[in-house]
Enzyme design. Sequence first.
Site: not given
Length: 604
Positions: A152, A227, A251
Site C-alpha cells: 500500500k 483504503s 481498510s
Amino acid sequence: MASESPARSHVKLPMSWFRQIIVLSIMYVIVVNKLLRGFVYIALEWFVGCFAPKKPIKEFPAIRSPFLKMPATTLEQLIRRRQITSTQLVELYIDRIVDVNPLVNAVVQTAFAKALDEANRIDELMKSDSFETDPRFTVEKMPFLGVPITCKEIIFVKGFSATAGLKGRIGHVCKEDAEVVKYMRASGAIIIGLTNTSELAMWWESHNPVYGYTCNPYDLRCIVGGSSGGEAASVASACSVMGIGSDIGGSIRMPAFFNGVFGHKPSPFLVPNKGQFPGATVESAKYLGLGPICRYAQDLEPMLKCMALKDGPVDFEQPLNYDMSKIKFISVEDDGWSQFDGWSVFTSPVDRELKLAQRRVVNFLESSCGAKVEKKEIMLLRYSLPIWMAIINNNGDPKFSQFCSSTKDNTEVSSYDLPLKNMYKEMLKKCVGMSDHTFYVIITGMMERIPMAKASIDQLLAMGQELRDFIHELLEGDTVLLYPSHPMTAPRHHMPCFTGFNFAYTGIWNIIGVPVTQVPLGLDKNGLPLGVQVIGGVNQDRLTIAVARELEKAFGGWVDPTEKYKVYKYEPIRGMPSSPRHHNNSTSSQSNPVTTDSSSPVDR
C-alpha cells in the site's frame, strides 16, 4: 459463558448526539438512507450507466501463465527446486501489471528495475555451493524467497513516495523502509510496486487527486473499497500474489471483500505500525493494524508470521490443525436492526444474497464439519458507527485537517505541529474546481470541527467499553463469530457517498480489538464477490485463519475474474493515469506522480 448484552437493547443516546448527527448529515440520515434510498440508487445507476459503453469494449486480460495462479508458498518452493527462477517470476508479474493496470489502475508506483536486480541476486545466490547448507537461507528464515509482492502506497518503502494521495506530498521520498517492509524483505519477498489508496487513507473508495480511481476487476464500473483498495485489486487481478495493507475501520477487509480475496486485520500490537503516513499515536495504534491481503488462504499465516513482532503474543510455531467440530461458532447476520425490518439511521440492511451466503457457511459447518453454530443478535452493534466515531475522534491523534496541511517534507510525527487547514474554505474552492482535495476529505475535515457534547462522548465511550467486554467474554477459548463483511456487494463508483456509514460493519471490530479474517464466498448473480468476516478472540489470529482455510476448500476462495465474466471498461474516469508502460523514469515529481523505472517489459 457469556450472556447476552444487558438492557442495552433499548438504550437511548442523548438527544444532543442525535441533533449533531442531523446537523452533520440530515440528507443522508433522514432522506437518502431510508425514504429515497431506492429512488436515488436507480437514478444514480442510470446516470453512471450513461458514461459506460452500451457493449463490451474489451474483455479483461486473461492470466497467461499458470505461475500467476499459484500461492506464494508454492512459488517459493518452485524457486527452491529450480523449476522457475525468481527473475522469470518477477518478469511474469511485470508483464501482468502492464497488461492489466491500464484498466484497474491499482499499481501507482513500480519498482521494476530494483525488483529485477533483487531477483537476479537471489538467482545468483542459489547457484552458490553453500546455499543449501547456509542456515540464513532456509525455508524457516526466508519463506518467500524470490516472490514478488506489492505494498500500500501509504507504507514507507525506501526510495519511493508515500503521498497518501495528497497533492501537497508529491515529491516526498521515503528515507527508510517501514518495519513491516523490512520484515518482508528479510523473508525473501521482493517489492514490485506500490498500490493506490483513498486520500489520506480515510474513505472506502480508493481514489485521490494524485493517482485517480482504482476499478474493480470483476466490474470496472464498481469500486474496490478503501483504503487498501489498490492492494486488493492488485491481488485479485493477479498483479501480485499478496500484499501489505492497513486497517483502522475496515481498510483491509472491505477491499478484500469487494475484490474477492482474503484479508486479515491482526490483533492489536501483533504487527508493528511504525513507518506510514498518516501515522498513529500510541492510543490509536490499538485500533490500527497492518496486515496481509492474499489471494490464497494458505499464504495468510506465513505472511502474518513474517510481519509480526518477533516477541509478539501469538505462537506461530504450533501447527495449524484446528478441529472444526470442536470450535464454537456464533453467527450474527446483521448489526441488530433486523427486528425493525432492517431500518437504521446509520447503515444499509444486509443484502439477501450476503445473508444466504453466510447461511451456506453455517450449513457447511454444521453438516460437513460437525460443528455447532449458535444464531445470535447483539443489540449494541446497532451503535457501531457512533461508538467508532466517538473513540477514533477522541484518541489524541492530530486533527484530520492537520494531515491535509502536510507537505513532502513532513514525517508521520510532525503532523502534530501543522496548522489546521480551513476545510470550509476548501469546500468553497471545491465548488469552483479549485481544491486539491476530494469531497470526502473536505467533509471529514468539516465534521471534526463540530463539537460533540461531553455527555454524549462519555456515554458512547462507556457503550464501547461495554461492547468490548461483552465480545471478549463471548469469544473466550476456541470461539469464532461470523459477521457480514459489508451490507452490500461492491457498489458503483461514487455510490459510497450515499451509504458512507456502512463501514461500521468492519470498523467496530477495530474498536473491540480482536483479529478478523475476511473470507471470499464466490460470486453473486451480478458476478461480484461475496464474503464473510471470521472473528476470533484477542490473539486468536491463527484460529480465524484456520477457519478461512477450511472455508476456502468448501467455497473455492478467489475466483479468476477473467474466466467467467466479461468486464466493461468504465470510461471516462477522470484523473486516471496512463499505464506504467507510458511513464517517464522518475522517483516522484509534480508532473508525473506515478513512479516507474527503466525496466518496463517494452524495453526488455
